[in-house]
Enzyme design. Sequence first.
Site, short mmCIF file in Angstrom:
data_model
loop_
_atom_site.label_atom_id
_atom_site.label_comp_id
_atom_site.label_asym_id
_atom_site.label_seq_id
_atom_site.Cartn_x
_atom_site.Cartn_y
_atom_site.Cartn_z
N ASP A 190 -26.61 -4.85 -1.53
CA ASP A 190 -25.60 -4.47 -2.70
C ASP A 190 -24.97 -5.56 -3.40
O ASP A 190 -24.38 -5.45 -4.45
CB ASP A 190 -24.41 -3.62 -2.18
CG ASP A 190 -24.94 -1.87 -1.89
OD1 ASP A 190 -25.54 -1.81 -2.58
OD2 ASP A 190 -24.21 -1.43 -1.07
N GLN A 247 -19.71 -6.36 -3.13
CA GLN A 247 -19.31 -5.47 -2.20
C GLN A 247 -19.06 -6.06 -1.08
O GLN A 247 -18.70 -5.65 -0.08
CB GLN A 247 -20.36 -4.33 -1.93
CG GLN A 247 -21.20 -3.79 -3.24
CD GLN A 247 -20.24 -2.79 -4.14
OE1 GLN A 247 -19.80 -1.83 -3.57
NE2 GLN A 247 -20.05 -3.20 -5.25
N HIS A 298 14.96 -3.66 -8.57
CA HIS A 298 15.97 -4.64 -9.05
C HIS A 298 17.42 -4.30 -9.47
O HIS A 298 18.50 -4.70 -9.74
CB HIS A 298 15.61 -5.33 -10.49
CG HIS A 298 14.99 -4.34 -11.43
ND1 HIS A 298 13.87 -3.79 -11.20
CD2 HIS A 298 15.57 -3.88 -12.78
CE1 HIS A 298 13.72 -2.83 -12.62
NE2 HIS A 298 14.62 -3.10 -13.32
N LEU A 314 7.28 -4.10 -9.00
CA LEU A 314 7.39 -2.82 -9.30
C LEU A 314 5.93 -1.93 -9.35
O LEU A 314 4.74 -2.30 -9.23
CB LEU A 314 7.70 -2.86 -10.99
CG LEU A 314 9.21 -3.48 -11.46
CD1 LEU A 314 8.97 -3.98 -12.88
CD2 LEU A 314 10.12 -2.26 -10.87
N GLU A 365 -7.29 2.28 -4.15
CA GLU A 365 -6.73 1.68 -2.85
C GLU A 365 -5.27 1.39 -2.88
O GLU A 365 -4.52 1.29 -1.81
CB GLU A 365 -7.34 0.27 -2.97
CG GLU A 365 -8.82 0.34 -2.78
CD GLU A 365 -9.76 0.96 -3.78
OE1 GLU A 365 -9.27 0.74 -4.97
OE2 GLU A 365 -11.05 1.12 -3.93
N ASP A 376 11.29 2.50 -16.67
CA ASP A 376 10.16 2.80 -17.53
C ASP A 376 9.35 1.56 -17.79
O ASP A 376 7.97 1.97 -17.90
CB ASP A 376 10.93 3.11 -18.79
CG ASP A 376 11.98 2.11 -19.47
OD1 ASP A 376 12.17 1.35 -18.63
OD2 ASP A 376 12.35 2.19 -20.32
#
Lengths: 619, 619
Positions: free
Chosen positions: A418, A422, A76, A124, A361, A154
């Site tokens: 599973d 998953q 930005h 961000l 990821e 920040d």
Amino acid sequence: MATVTEAATRLDTYRDLARQLRVDSIRCSTAAGSGHPTSSLSAADLIAVLLAGHLRYDFANPRDPANDHLIFSKGHASPLVYAMLRAAGAIDDDELLTFRKLGSRLEGHPTPILPWIDVATGSLGQGLPIGVGIALAGKRPLGAPYHVWVLCGDSETAEGSVWEAFDHAGHEGLSNLTAIVDVNRLGQRGPTELEWNMDAYAARVRAFGLDAIVIDGHDLAEIDDAYSRARGAERPTAILAKTVKGKGVSFLENKEGWHGRALDPEQARQALAELGQSPARTFAVTRPGRWEPPVMRKGPVALKTYAEPVATRKAYGEALAALGAARGDVVVLDAEVSNSTHAEDFKKTAPERFFEMYIAEQQMVAAAVGMQVVGLVPFASTFAAFLTRAYDFIRMAAVSRARIRLSGSHAGVSIGEDGPSQMALEDLAMMRAVHGSTVLYPCEGNQAAKLVAQMADRPGISYIRTTREKTPVIYDPRAEFPIGGSKVVRGGSGTDRVAIVTAGITVHEAIKAADALANENIAVRVIDAYTVKPIDAAALAEAARVTGGRIVVVEDHWVEGGIGDAVLAALAEKGGVGELRYRHLAVREMPGSGKPAELLAAAGIDAAHIVAAVRELAR
Amino acid sequence: MATVTEAATRLDTYRDLARQLRVDSIRCSTAAGSGHPTSSLSAADLIAVLLAGHLRYDFANPRDPANDHLIFSKGHASPLVYAMLRAAGAIDDDELLTFRKLGSRLEGHPTPILPWIDVATGSLGQGLPIGVGIALAGKRPLGAPYHVWVLCGDSETAEGSVWEAFDHAGHEGLSNLTAIVDVNRLGQRGPTELEWNMDAYAARVRAFGLDAIVIDGHDLAEIDDAYSRARGAERPTAILAKTVKGKGVSFLENKEGWHGRALDPEQARQALAELGQSPARTFAVTRPGRWEPPVMRKGPVALKTYAEPVATRKAYGEALAALGAARGDVVVLDAEVSNSTHAEDFKKTAPERFFEMYIAEQQMVAAAVGMQVVGLVPFASTFAAFLTRAYDFIRMAAVSRARIRLSGSHAGVSIGEDGPSQMALEDLAMMRAVHGSTVLYPCEGNQAAKLVAQMADRPGISYIRTTREKTPVIYDPRAEFPIGGSKVVRGGSGTDRVAIVTAGITVHEAIKAADALANENIAVRVIDAYTVKPIDAAALAEAARVTGGRIVVVEDHWVEGGIGDAVLAALAEKGGVGELRYRHLAVREMPGSGKPAELLAAAGIDAAHIVAAVRELAR
């Protein structure tokens, strides 16, 4: 004496440049009537010192592989980006004042339609992990001399992805990476969580393995010194710069309510009067030394062929290994599941081009985006379900016009025991809705291998969905599978009464169904739509024409957004196919655990359910 | 002396329980033929001491609001979860041995189909941020006595979301939260990034504002002491437990290659022989003291009504405020953009039930999931584009059978100058492909308000897409907008020649188009499909019938997965609507910056383009 004078001159240059950056940040955002001038003002000194004193970049040749990389993770602050480009002589004042106007290259947040911009930012927490990718590529396999500078806000340190990036920077010892955190204390709606607690920031980044340098972000000499130390450091550095939002303009400094707000013309006049005269200057930027990247081998790819059942995830890994052996530009990233996705097969062939990203990821996809910035050909893999973790990064990769390749394994209920956490059941929907994407879903090994090979040269975001279970081989190893095509695996004559359109694991269920239906004299066409996007609209239209619109779509995916939606959209867009008689076999209830065959049956997408649907349509 | 004896007895109990947990973890996974016994063994001592010594939980009454909460963030340790339930007497041995079988409640990863399980886990890095939500709710507004215990894996600390959680725990001072990190050194495919570097873990969590207690995770007395300290602490605590994967069985201990692998029957026999006799016991668990949550007011909701143009995001905020005034159970979370999403309107009404989550969308959604566990009614908002950041959390919320409400503002190209990074163009696709979801897209203030009110009582994941720009009021404030319905805003007679189906900002473009076309004597039906899922199939079918299948869909979204796909799927599924003559106006090229009207035109989704598409169909 000479040194003192030189230093004084250097600081004068920084001061003049910083003033010009502030002036131009205000001018362009006021002309636009929107934008983020105050977030630009806080970082103007940081960027002035970087540009005039430390960056090694040839603005006349943004494709020079020796150039440093500068990413505004706080996208930005685009007024500052464009003010910087003007100060470097890359754009002129007329263009600067097109900021945020229709058709301008100077968009609200920077994108790579400008040749000096590596990647789009504005969501961000993405610039730093992408910078990690560029730095990783620079360290190995390129051995490049460039340094990667990332200007962070920040506020964005609240994003976990920033800590994934610090973690990887520290773990990999990326001494060619410097994060510059503009700690201006104010976010969009008020104070940030840590405000000006510089000790807290320093403790955090140090704990993650970086050197931390805390400075006054408006003290030009301190900034200068910090950059020198950062470039020379043996570890990655985070420069934590305490700054003031709106710095330089009294009525903006450290004031709430000014985020993302342009000054009106009268306010701008006052601000420019305070900042003082700033003749439009072009500032010299040091060019990098000459360096050429290593020549990338690119020989023919010797794909394995398959005669026995194999999981498409295994064929993926073996095709990657073949690509890696043939080409030096292919790199592979995996999120700590390479023994499941089979990316480990590549690692065995080309360990120096394999990147273990652990269970992060977002960082994995960001690193892939960073690596393609410098000309590498990244493939990134994890369980397809967990690519949902990185969807914002994939979306932004499309805005970045990036070329990345994603592989998601263990798709659908057919993974078995599973359970649903998953099972990717939304990945086709997610990946179809990425601009310019390619979505591939092979059903067997030979097909998977041929598709992986094509992905290497595919523009945009390409995605391959692989299956946990072994599937029978149904194609000749010499068969070709062009992206955008499909295969008719049963039927194909003008007497087909129903068409089954499917891909992946359910192709084999459809084949079983077609063979069973043949015994009932119901001729069925089975289309293997291995390219879900772009789907083979011509083959679908032909099938609809022949069958009088009798189409069954089968998919191991939720009802929404997958093959069914793709088929209907293609037929509707094409038009002229007559009325449809449509059945959609897809996952409609939350699955549980069980054996793969049990779960296919429970979801209503196995051969028996296909037979029933076809019978109903054929009546 | 008595104390020493008591302590010895307590440790004996822990030891017996730990042995039984190990035995049962192996027994059930071997019976299943899959699962994660070694990841269960590393944490068996940690769970034994917790269950027998520190947890306050009535297993006979899992809905007791005073119960502690225990979340297995490392959901793959499900054998340990189920072994624990058996030890607590919640399930019997027969059920234990149904682990991972079709129809069993004991799925591969735990889900809330078991009443003792709060949320589904199995996508790593989610349990801790959900625990933060439960702890936040306990602190305020509930003022609950419960403690939240989260068992984390070490591998999952690579996920940024874990650091978002630590950050929020520290910032909010959640002394009612304890993270127990099972540092067993080995991930799926090999060593973790930090292995047994306990100092690094401790430095990190301390830097994020927690107390860190490093222990030997197999020393029962150390564990016991750590839990006592954690429950009594004035800050949130992370217990960093150095453990051995496969602990207790010599051939499994600290060995690679055993992740996610069950022992075969012979291996299991050996392992059980090593572990020794373990008679099936039920262990006493301390029940919580009596506590009732505060009575939640639930009065009539006084929604604002609108006569003048208002942005639907503003109507969202004002409706939230009205809900907040009427009901004590509504809580609102926002990712540092509450002045844009207008969640700040709620904050003004009920500040004690507003949660600032800073720019951490994953933590925000996870906290919402946690808050609904304890009966609150969470609404969470950010820019719609940034909800993509939390897609894995939304997906898992559906597996958790959670009731959460999401609001995404600033959808589509109509946001204008900020550019594509801020434009949600895939959110409808993403949200449609969530199991059991509701997807709402209002076009004006009165409609938005009525939909928000309904979301409060809606099961599953519901999503409302709001618009940045003000839009005209077109509905009477008394009009009702039932979920699943639609409105005909132009036309509606049997002579309509073309139907335009749309929602949100483009409803107003469609109205302009219909009014222009009326002057050309082309009667058009405009359908406001404010419920994108479940879409009003009956109204669509009727429109198709009347117009001979002439349908134009207009949407401020990518071509894939949005309203167009929803309309086609509904019509195809319904059947019998004849041949379609379909035009789809959606975003097909990457947008840039510009004024909202310019961008609607550039994307081909404004009134002029609608007029052209209708004319073509009406020919």
